[in-house]
Scaffold this motif. Structure first.
Motif: not given
Lengths: 205, 383
Positions: B182-205
């Motif tokens: 749930r942290s947009p900061e981490i998605a932002e960090q992944a985007a900044y470096y062009g790294d991958g983003f894994f959303h661990n969605n197992i407990f989320w709608p």
């Protein structure tokens, strides 16, 4: 303009809901706001599941979104054990912590006896102060005996007037978040600090 | 697209027998799961990292090294590596070492862990969680990409003329995913470096996953790494399968009802309706997994959680057999349909080495391009 009533009354019909409706009608008359009522009784199971699982079910998610998007809020709880009800508190416990920041809120409560009337001042007002809401000066308490006595209607009118003034007032559009030290930007539903700024903040600039 | 297994590594009693596996049994079960994943043709095995009971995998590279020696093709990964509390010097060295031993079959997923108390166990302060994730990762990238590093930061002693050893295999560090719920900061960090983003969605709608992934894709494009559709996305999912869906529900319900992560909350039916959990036939798992693309777009990595809720190893291995034999072959075929040609494949070491060589020859030709990520590393360096 949107006005949301959060009612924690449990019986049907409920004097808590009745007080919420009276307050909403008085405020809507002044603001022309569209009124939506959130009955916490109907969300009780989803609120409990949110506490154990961390995410809201569909009905609760809709109610939380409505509260967040509201221009003004009327919250009404019955008094249980000398405070707001557990269900009432749990609803605000599962809400995003900034959802009420800067939002005009009218607090109200019902009880069987007037001896509980200061619950509004020693329990509800600090809760909404913590949530960074702007709580109107007049809080409305209705004991069973108030429904047949003079005075309640006047308090409803005064509180609704104060809420209407805040909902229309200049303080709303300014918003408290713009003065935050970090310049946040928005993308989709997210408000966040761009990564360059996070890096430079770390360098102590 | 890559398909695999991720394991949290929890020791959970089997509610149908009351028996709790020993730590040794659970550790051996995890490596048996990884070997089974390779045997049935899956691509990835990822282990959690935890430092408190009831979890066993505290030392991921020890475990992954063992698995590397007994597999040929499987990519070894983490879910997640604690970028906040592990010393970046140790991460740089451990995973470079693993890269050499595993012939490049290594990547990592950075995360911040699931428990606050882990910070003091490693001498860190939870109030600095996000800042630790930012500074430690910026340092890790330098340790992997520069042979000699001078470095100074807020959270550890400075480095002078330091070379982490061994150097990454073929001069190309492991690919990095950033895991977040749930942290947009981490998605932002992944985007900044062009790294991958894994959303661990197992407990989320799904609508929450959709918002997080869309945010990452938008920011990935903002930082000039490609179009939003070209961002590198991974998703989780948890399953329990039997030939007949009623048998699956009947067998899994006693596990679900009391599992530490599922039980005593919404019913199995509510949970399966609102989260990726699928309890049913292989066909139902295929249908649900394919639906992830509807809200996350074409993505690169799908990891399944199958050793949950205290299920016995035998049952878990049956699940992986079904994934490998019936589910994943169909998913590979279906996900390939309509996938635009410019959506990148999941990252592999070989592809990254080829890309680095291509970039190297472009640079010699004088057409060097500066990424925004690169310039920010310069900023950190001068800090």
């Amino acid at each position: 303009m949107k006005l949301v009533v959060v009612s924690a009354g449990l019986s049907v019909p409920s004097s808590t809901r009745l007080l919420g409706d009276r307050l909403a009608a008085a405020a809507a008359e002044r603001t022309g706001a569209e009124v939506q009522v959130v009955e916490l009784r109907e969300l009780a199971v989803e609120i409990a599941h949110n506490l154990t699982n961390g995410f809201p079910g569909p009905q609760l998610g809709g109610a939380l979104d409505a509260v967040k998007a509201a221009d003004g809020l009327i919250v009404v709880t019955p008094v249980f054990s000398a405070s707001y009800s557990g269900l009432f508190k749990s609803f605000f416990d599962v809400m995003d912590e900034d959802a009420l920041a800067g939002k005009p809120v009218l607090i109200a409560a019902t009880a069987g006896t007037a001896r509980h009337s200061l619950v509004l001042e020693h329990a509800l007002r600090p809760l909404f102060a913590y949530l960074k809401a702007v709580v109107v000066p007049t809080a409305v308490f209705a004991a069973s005996e108030d429904w047949g006595a003079d005075g309640l209607a006047d308090r409803i009118e005064r509180a609704a007037g104060e809420l209407a003034m805040l909902m229309a007032g200049p303080g709303r559009s300014a918003g408290p978040r713009e003065s935050a030290p970090e310049a946040k930007v928005t993308s989709g539903d997210f408000e966040f600090v761009p990564f360059e700024q996070q890096l430079s903040a770390l360098r102590g600039e | 697209m890559q398909f695999g297994i991720f394991s949290v590594g929890d020791v959970t009693p089997d509610p149908t027998t009351g028996r709790t596996p020993t730590e040794r049994e659970r550790i051996k079960a995890m490596v048996a799961i990884a070997q089974k994943a390779e045997e049935v043709g899956l691509d990835v095995f990822a282990t959690g990292e935890h430092h408190n009971p009831p979890f066993v995998p505290s030392s991921p590279t020890t475990m992954l090294g063992w698995i590397a020696a007994r597999t040929e093709r499987l990519i070894l990964s983490t879910a997640t590596t604690l970028i906040t509390t592990n010393d970046p010097v140790k991460i740089a060295e451990d995973y470079a070492m693993l890269q050499h031993l595993a012939d490049g079959r290594v990547d990592l997923m950075m995360g911040r862990g699931n428990t606050g108390p882990v910070y003091p166990w490693f001498g860190q302060d939870i109030r600095q969680g996000i800042n630790l994730a930012i500074e430690n990762y910026a340092m890790l990238r330098r340790l992997w990409t520069e042979d000699v590093v001078d470095w100074e930061g807020k959270f550890r002693t400075p480095l002078q003329g330091f070379t982490s050893t061994p150097r990454p295999l073929d001069g190309v560090p492991p690919f990095v995913w950033h895991g977040s719920i749930r942290s947009p900061e981490i998605a932002e960090q992944a985007a900044y470096y062009g790294d991958g983003f894994f959303h661990n969605n197992i407990f989320w709608p799904s609508d929450h996953t959709k918002r997080m992934v869309e945010f990452y894709r938008t920011r990935y494009a903002h930082y000039g790494h490609g179009t939003p559709e070209q961002a590198i996305v991974g998703l989780g999912g948890q399953v329990f399968m039997r030939r007949n869906s009623q048998d699956a529900v009947r067998e899994f319900r006693p596990y679900f009802d009391v599992a530490p992560v599922y039980g005593h909350g919404p019913s199995l039916e509510e949970f399966t309706a609102q989260t990726p959990l699928t309890v049913g036939t292989p066909e139902q798992v295929i249908e649900k997994t394919l639906s992830f693309r509807d809200y996350a777009g074409d993505y690169q990595r799908q990891l399944f959680l199958v050793d949950h809720a205290g299920l016995p190893l035998k049952t878990v291995l049956e699940q992986i057999d079904m994934l490998g034999e019936e589910v994943v072959p169909v998913l590979r075929e279906e996900f390939a349909k309509g996938r635009p040609a410019d959506v990148p494949e999941a990252p592999t070491h070989a592809a990254r080495v080829a890309a680095a060589q291509q970039a190297g020859s472009d640079e010699q030709a004088g057409s060097e391009q500066t990424e925004s990520g690169r310039s920010a590393e310069e900023e950190v360096r001068t800090a």
